[in-house]
Design a protein around this motif. Structure first.
Motif, PDB file in Angstrom:
ATOM      1  N   SER A  17       0.801  -1.224   0.000  1.00 17.54           N
ATOM      2  CA  SER A  17       0.000   0.000   0.000  1.00 17.54           C
ATOM      3  C   SER A  17       0.833   1.272   0.000  1.00 17.54           C
ATOM      4  O   SER A  17       0.415   2.286   0.547  1.00 17.54           O
ATOM      5  CB  SER A  17      -0.906  -0.003   1.236  1.00 17.54           C
ATOM      6  N   THR A  18       1.996   1.244  -0.565  1.00 17.90           N
ATOM      7  CA  THR A  18       2.855   2.433  -0.505  1.00 17.90           C
ATOM      8  C   THR A  18       2.692   3.359  -1.698  1.00 17.90           C
ATOM      9  O   THR A  18       3.344   4.379  -1.774  1.00 17.90           O
ATOM     10  CB  THR A  18       4.332   2.019  -0.392  1.00 17.90           C
ATOM     11  N   GLY A  19       1.854   2.998  -2.641  1.00 16.38           N
ATOM     12  CA  GLY A  19       1.661   3.843  -3.814  1.00 16.38           C
ATOM     13  C   GLY A  19       2.699   3.557  -4.875  1.00 16.38           C
ATOM     14  O   GLY A  19       3.538   2.670  -4.736  1.00 16.38           O
ATOM     15  N   PRO A  20       2.657   4.327  -5.956  1.00 11.84           N
ATOM     16  CA  PRO A  20       3.585   4.078  -7.060  1.00 11.84           C
ATOM     17  C   PRO A  20       5.030   4.369  -6.661  1.00 11.84           C
ATOM     18  O   PRO A  20       5.299   5.326  -5.938  1.00 11.84           O
ATOM     19  CB  PRO A  20       3.111   5.033  -8.150  1.00 11.84           C
ATOM     20  N   ARG A  21       5.940   3.556  -7.175  1.00 12.12           N
ATOM     21  CA  ARG A  21       7.349   3.735  -6.842  1.00 12.12           C
ATOM     22  C   ARG A  21       8.178   4.187  -8.028  1.00 12.12           C
ATOM     23  O   ARG A  21       9.206   4.822  -7.842  1.00 12.12           O
ATOM     24  CB  ARG A  21       7.914   2.423  -6.308  1.00 12.12           C
ATOM     25  N   THR A  22       7.751   3.840  -9.234  1.00 10.48           N
ATOM     26  CA  THR A  22       8.533   4.215 -10.415  1.00 10.48           C
ATOM     27  C   THR A  22       8.175   5.629 -10.843  1.00 10.48           C
ATOM     28  O   THR A  22       7.102   6.151 -10.484  1.00 10.48           O
ATOM     29  CB  THR A  22       8.254   3.255 -11.592  1.00 10.48           C
ATOM     30  N   ARG A  23       9.034   6.259 -11.605  1.00 13.11           N
ATOM     31  CA  ARG A  23       8.784   7.611 -12.103  1.00 13.11           C
ATOM     32  C   ARG A  23       7.518   7.607 -12.968  1.00 13.11           C
ATOM     33  O   ARG A  23       6.672   8.489 -12.857  1.00 13.11           O
ATOM     34  CB  ARG A  23      10.010   8.098 -12.902  1.00 13.11           C
ATOM     35  N   ALA A  24       7.359   6.581 -13.827  1.00 16.28           N
ATOM     36  CA  ALA A  24       6.172   6.504 -14.698  1.00 16.28           C
ATOM     37  C   ALA A  24       4.894   6.386 -13.862  1.00 16.28           C
ATOM     38  O   ALA A  24       3.887   7.037 -14.157  1.00 16.28           O
ATOM     39  CB  ALA A  24       6.297   5.317 -15.651  1.00 16.28           C
ATOM     40  N   GLY A  25       4.944   5.556 -12.820  1.00 15.81           N
ATOM     41  CA  GLY A  25       3.775   5.393 -11.954  1.00 15.81           C
ATOM     42  C   GLY A  25       3.432   6.669 -11.208  1.00 15.81           C
ATOM     43  O   GLY A  25       2.271   7.048 -11.079  1.00 15.81           O
ATOM     44  N   LYS A  26       4.450   7.345 -10.720  1.00 18.00           N
ATOM     45  CA  LYS A  26       4.226   8.612 -10.011  1.00 18.00           C
ATOM     46  C   LYS A  26       3.678   9.679 -10.955  1.00 18.00           C
ATOM     47  O   LYS A  26       2.793  10.454 -10.575  1.00 18.00           O
ATOM     48  CB  LYS A  26       5.522   9.091  -9.362  1.00 18.00           C
ATOM     49  N   ASP A  27       4.192   9.719 -12.194  1.00 12.92           N
ATOM     50  CA  ASP A  27       3.680  10.684 -13.172  1.00 12.92           C
ATOM     51  C   ASP A  27       2.213  10.405 -13.489  1.00 12.92           C
ATOM     52  O   ASP A  27       1.396  11.318 -13.584  1.00 12.92           O
ATOM     53  CB  ASP A  27       4.513  10.638 -14.463  1.00 12.92           C
ATOM     54  N   ARG A  28       1.874   9.124 -13.674  1.00  8.75           N
ATOM     55  CA  ARG A  28       0.497   8.749 -13.983  1.00  8.75           C
ATOM     56  C   ARG A  28      -0.426   9.129 -12.819  1.00  8.75           C
ATOM     57  O   ARG A  28      -1.502   9.696 -13.025  1.00  8.75           O
ATOM     58  CB  ARG A  28       0.428   7.254 -14.273  1.00  8.75           C
TER      59      ARG A  28
END
Length: 180
Positions: A17-28
Motif C-alpha cells: 500500500s505504498t503507492g507508485p514507486r517508479t517515475r512513470a507510476g508517479k507521473d500517472r
C-alpha cells in the motif's frame, strides 16, 4: 499484544500500500485529478471567475459589502456553478451513450436502455454491473466504448452528489450568517 502472524500480515499489507514507486507510476498518479477538470477551483478559472463573482453579488444582495456575507455568497456561487458544470458534463455523456447505441442497430428503445443506465446509477450499481444489464437488454453487443462512458458517468454522478451536498451546507452557512 499483537501476534507474530498478524504483525507479519500488517507489514506485508503496508508494503503493498505504498503507492507508485517508479517515475512513470508517479507521473500517472499525479495526473489523476486532471482527467475531467472537476477538481479545479472555479473562482481561479478565468472562464468561470466572472460568473462566480456575478452570481455571488446577486446572492449576497445589494447591501453586502466586501464582508463575510459576500465571501459566503462566493462559496455558494462556486458550488452552484460547479453543479451546473457537472450536470453539463453528465448530459454530454448521456448524449454520447445515446448516440453510440442509436448507431448500432434498430433495436434501440430509449426508455429501456438509457433508462436502465440511469436507474443503475441511481441504484448505486458499478460500471460493470450496469454494462451487463445494458448488454442483456439488447439483441446485439454494445461497443466497449459504452462501458467506458458508463464508468465516466458513474464518476460524474459521485461528483454531482458531493457538489449538491456541498452547496446545501454552504447555503445553510450563508443563511446562518445572514440570520435567516
Amino acid at each position: 499484544m499483537t501476534s507474530p502472524t498478524k504483525t507479519a500480515a500488517n507489514r506485508e499489507n503496508a508494503r503493498k500500500s505504498t503507492g507508485p514507486r517508479t517515475r512513470a507510476g508517479k507521473d500517472r498518479a499525479s495526473r489523476n485529478a486532471l482527467r475531467h477538470g472537476l477538481a479545479v477551483d472555479l473562482s481561479a478559472d478565468p472562464q468561470w471567475g466572472p460568473q462566480v463573482e456575478e452570481l455571488a453579488r446577486a446572492i449576497a444582495g445589494p447591501r453586502a459589502g466586501e464582508g463575510p456575507t459576500l465571501a459566503a455568497a462566493r462559496r455558494v456561487a462556486g458550488a452552484q456553478l460547479d453543479l451546473v458544470r457537472i450536470r453539463s458534463m453528465r448530459a454530454g455523456l448521456l448524449s454520447d451513450i445515446d448516440r453510440l447505441l442509436r448507431e448500432m442497430d434498430g433495436d434501440w428503445e430509449e426508455p429501456s436502455t438509457l433508462g436502465l443506465v440511469q436507474a443503475g446509477l441511481e441504484a448505486g450499481l458499478n460500471q460493470k454491473e450496469i454494462y451487463v444489464i445494458v448488454t442483456a437488454s439488447r439483441r446485439s453487443q454494445p461497443p466497449a466504448r459504452v462501458s467506458v462512458l458508463i464508468g465516466q458517468l458513474a464518476r460524474i454522478e459521485r461528483y454531482e452528489r458531493r457538489a449538491m451536498s456541498r452547496r446545501k451546507s454552504l447555503v445553510r452557512a450563508l443563511d446562518a450568517l445572514c440570520g435567516a
